[in-house]
Design a protein around this motif. Structure first.
Motif: not given
Length: 328
Positions: A35-48, A53-54, A59-62, A80-82
């Motif tokens: 995702k680009d930008g901080p507006s999407s729900p639950c978006v954060a810098r995390q490993y993908s 890379k980070i 992240i969707g869990v199924s 939901v990240p911290e």
């Protein structure tokens, strides 16, 4: 579509899955979308894993029902990240800012989940069928269930009696999975067939997919793993694939399935991951799983539910009428 309507649709899909699939072992999986930008729900810098890379992503869990022939998602939850949990904020100002972001994205106050990851099984409605799950175990910041370890770098302890409280809990230092496998030796290897493919040969006329495996009971060593009431680390299975022409195991898995689980079952569930990976590729490239551009928590769950319905339709068509032609 409201939250209760999304839940009702998922109940109908689960019932339909139960009628299509003969057996239903269930596995966890995570889908990551850049995702680009901080507006999407639950978006954060995390490993993908997709990026390798980070990065800025969701992240969707199924939870999936899976057989050797097909798999299908049963339930979804947006992780939901911290940084999206006001209870983890360091200051009141940060908490207020996070609460404003959550309200704007429509995240219910009861939805948390960064602590130890999303736990879908506790409240997931399970359709009729055998309950076979494989829980993720964390080591060095990775979910070993989710990604087989090819180098055996995760740390674990052999089963041994720990010392009393107030002293060093274990006499032995943690070993890597590779060290534990090599210590057990080739004498503990057993050949197992997990399924039959399509490529036959002079030495394999049934197209059996088989290899040699080692299964050990261990205690994964990681500070993020909750201790038992007596202060000890929980036991788990370590499964290692050790081909005949290799000097050491090539793949490793950790699972907290019960201690009486048969080795053949461990192998079958570990190798079933390929099916879910195949279907995830179809969900993303053919059905638009990663195409959601909305800004609401409910909208994301509505999107993945509709993608699941489309995937289930295609899966049922492939199982019942594989030669059917599409409309012009």
């Amino acid at each position: 579509m409201r939250d209760d309507e999304i839940a009702a649709v998922r109940v109908e899909l689960e019932a339909f899955v139960a009628g299509v699939f003969a057996s239903l072992p269930r596995k966890d999986q995570r889908a990551k979308g850049k995702k680009d930008g901080p507006s999407s729900p639950c978006v954060a810098r995390q490993y993908s894993g997709t990026l390798g890379k980070i990065g800025n992503c969701q992240i969707g869990v199924s939870v999936h029902a899976a057989t050797d022939a097909a798999s299908c998602p049963l339930d979804w939850r947006l992780f939901v990240p911290e940084s999206w949990d006001d209870a983890c904020a360091d200051t009141n100002e940060d908490a207020a800012r996070i609460q404003e972001r959550r309200a704007w994205a429509g995240i219910p106050d009861t939805v948390r989940g960064h602590r130890g990851g999303c736990r879908l099984r506790g409240n997931h409605r399970v359709p009729p069928g055998p309950e076979r799950t494989e829980h993720p175990v964390r080591a060095r910041g990775q979910s070993l269930h989710q990604r087989p370890q090819r180098r055996g770098r995760a740390r674990a302890r052999p089963l041994c009696r720990p010392r009393a409280r107030g002293t060093d809990r274990y006499r032995q230092k943690p070993s890597s999975l590779r060290e534990l496998a090599l210590a057990a030796g080739r004498k503990e290897l057993h050949q197992a067939t997990w399924r039959h493919g399509t490529k036959t040969g002079p030495g394999n006329r049934t197209a059996a997919m088989k290899s040699r495996f080692l299964a050990l009971r261990i205690r994964p060593a990681n500070r993020d793993i909750p201790l038992l009431e007596d202060g000890t680390l929980p036991e788990a299975w370590m499964l290692a694939e050790w081909p005949a022409n290799e000097p050491s195991p090539t793949d490793y898995w950790i699972s907290d399935l019960p201690a009486d689980t048969a080795r053949k079952t461990l192998v079958r569930l570990a190798k079933m991951r390929w099916r879910i990976e195949h279907d995830y590729r179809e969900l993303k490239t053919g059905l638009g799983l990663s195409h959601f551009e909305g800004r609401s928590f409910t909208g994301w769950h509505r999107h993945v539910t509709l993608v699941t319905a489309a995937h289930l339709f295609i899966t049922r068509l492939r199982l019942t009428n594989p030669k059917a032609t599409g409309a012009a």
